[in-house]
Design a protein around this motif. Structure first.
Motif, PDB file in Angstrom:
ATOM      1  N   ARG A   1      -9.495  -1.081   6.349  1.00 13.84           N
ATOM      2  CA  ARG A   1      -9.289  -1.934   5.378  1.00 13.84           C
ATOM      3  C   ARG A   1      -8.052  -2.739   5.800  1.00 13.84           C
ATOM      4  NH1 ARG A   1      -6.525  -2.180   0.608  1.00 13.84           N
ATOM      5  NH2 ARG A   1      -5.891  -0.160   0.893  1.00 13.84           N
ATOM      6  N   LEU A   2      -7.123  -1.872   6.001  1.00 13.69           N
ATOM      7  CA  LEU A   2      -5.681  -2.414   6.283  1.00 13.69           C
ATOM      8  C   LEU A   2      -5.587  -3.085   7.628  1.00 13.69           C
ATOM      9  CD1 LEU A   2      -3.614   0.671   5.138  1.00 13.69           C
ATOM     10  CD2 LEU A   2      -3.688  -1.530   4.128  1.00 13.69           C
TER      11      LEU A   2
ATOM     12  N   LEU B   1      -5.508  11.117   3.778  1.00 14.28           N
ATOM     13  CA  LEU B   1      -5.672  10.239   4.738  1.00 14.28           C
ATOM     14  C   LEU B   1      -5.650  10.816   6.197  1.00 14.28           C
ATOM     15  CD1 LEU B   1      -3.291   7.323   3.941  1.00 14.28           C
ATOM     16  CD2 LEU B   1      -5.633   7.190   3.413  1.00 14.28           C
TER      17      LEU B   1
ATOM     18  N   ARG C   1     -11.677   4.519   6.447  1.00 13.03           N
ATOM     19  CA  ARG C   1     -11.742   3.441   5.484  1.00 13.03           C
ATOM     20  C   ARG C   1     -10.644   2.663   5.376  1.00 13.03           C
ATOM     21  NH1 ARG C   1     -15.041   7.437   3.046  1.00 13.03           N
ATOM     22  NH2 ARG C   1     -13.488   7.454   1.413  1.00 13.03           N
ATOM     23  N   GLU C   2      -9.600   3.505   5.026  1.00 16.45           N
ATOM     24  CA  GLU C   2      -8.154   2.885   4.911  1.00 16.45           C
ATOM     25  C   GLU C   2      -7.565   2.193   5.914  1.00 16.45           C
ATOM     26  OE1 GLU C   2      -6.116   2.537   1.821  1.00 16.45           O
ATOM     27  OE2 GLU C   2      -8.207   2.485   1.103  1.00 16.45           O
ATOM     28  N   HIS C   3      -7.825   2.910   7.261  1.00 13.72           N
ATOM     29  CA  HIS C   3      -7.208   2.056   8.460  1.00 13.72           C
ATOM     30  C   HIS C   3      -8.083   0.929   8.698  1.00 13.72           C
ATOM     31  CE1 HIS C   3      -7.520   1.502  12.958  1.00 13.72           C
ATOM     32  NE2 HIS C   3      -5.990   1.575  12.627  1.00 13.72           N
TER      33      HIS C   3
ATOM     34  N   ARG D   1     -11.688   9.169   4.286  1.00 14.99           N
ATOM     35  CA  ARG D   1     -10.799   8.132   3.579  1.00 14.99           C
ATOM     36  C   ARG D   1      -9.801   7.659   4.410  1.00 14.99           C
ATOM     37  NH1 ARG D   1      -6.092   8.611  -0.197  1.00 14.99           N
ATOM     38  NH2 ARG D   1      -6.422   6.635  -1.395  1.00 14.99           N
TER      39      ARG D   1
ATOM     40  N   GLU E   1       0.880  -1.232  -0.069  1.00  9.74           N
ATOM     41  CA  GLU E   1      -0.062   0.008   0.131  1.00  9.74           C
ATOM     42  C   GLU E   1       0.990   1.186   0.031  1.00  9.74           C
ATOM     43  OE1 GLU E   1      -3.334  -0.370  -0.127  1.00  9.74           O
ATOM     44  OE2 GLU E   1      -3.257  -2.462   0.054  1.00  9.74           O
TER      45      GLU E   1
END
Length: 148
Positions: A107-108, A80, A103-105, A100, A33
């Motif tokens: 997902r990861l 982010l 959401r990324e946190h 965002r 990523e």
């Protein structure tokens, strides 16, 4: 080193080795990523939604302020993280996750949990490590108690 296994004198090399091995595994997920372990630490801290002063973020991420500023600049560029002036102390800057970033946190976090799924879920170990941190850093324990 102590002659007694499990003594406090044995902790440093064991914790260092465990941290390096765990960082290598998590780092593999993050590298895909284009994120560093340090960036992940920042995202994890900010995931509580409270916003944190940059000085606190630097301390928690174990980064010098200048390095943190560059890292946060990169996270801002990726949408982010965002920064705002602290409403109470206008001399301070607080960092927050963007929508965002949240959401990324999430997902990861799922990808990292999947990567580490074969490791035992050891809440006892996490509790012991948190207690150790509290003993080694008594001012953190007092600050945490004030927040509760």
């Amino acid at each position: 080193m102590s002659d007694l296994p499990g003594s406090a004198a044995d902790l440093l090399p064991l914790l260092t080795r465990a941290e390096r091995l765990l960082s290598r595994r998590v780092g593999g997920v993050l590298a895909a990523e284009s994120l560093s372990i340090e960036a992940w630490r920042v995202l994890c801290l900010l995931a509580d939604g409270l916003g944190h002063p940059m000085s606190e973020v630097a301390a928690e991420a174990s980064l010098p302020p200048g390095t943190l500023t560059k890292l946060v600049d990169q996270l801002v560029d990726r949408n982010l993280v965002f920064r705002r002036i602290d409403p109470i102390d206008r001399r301070r800057i607080r960092a927050y996750l963007t929508a965002r970033g949240r959401r990324e946190h999430e997902r990861l976090s799922t990808r990292i949990r999947d990567e580490l799924a074969e490791l035992p879920d050891d809440t006892d170990l996490a509790g012991l490590l948190d207690a150790l941190i509290g003993r080694l850093e008594p001012e953190r324990r007092r600050a945490t108690a004030r927040l509760k």
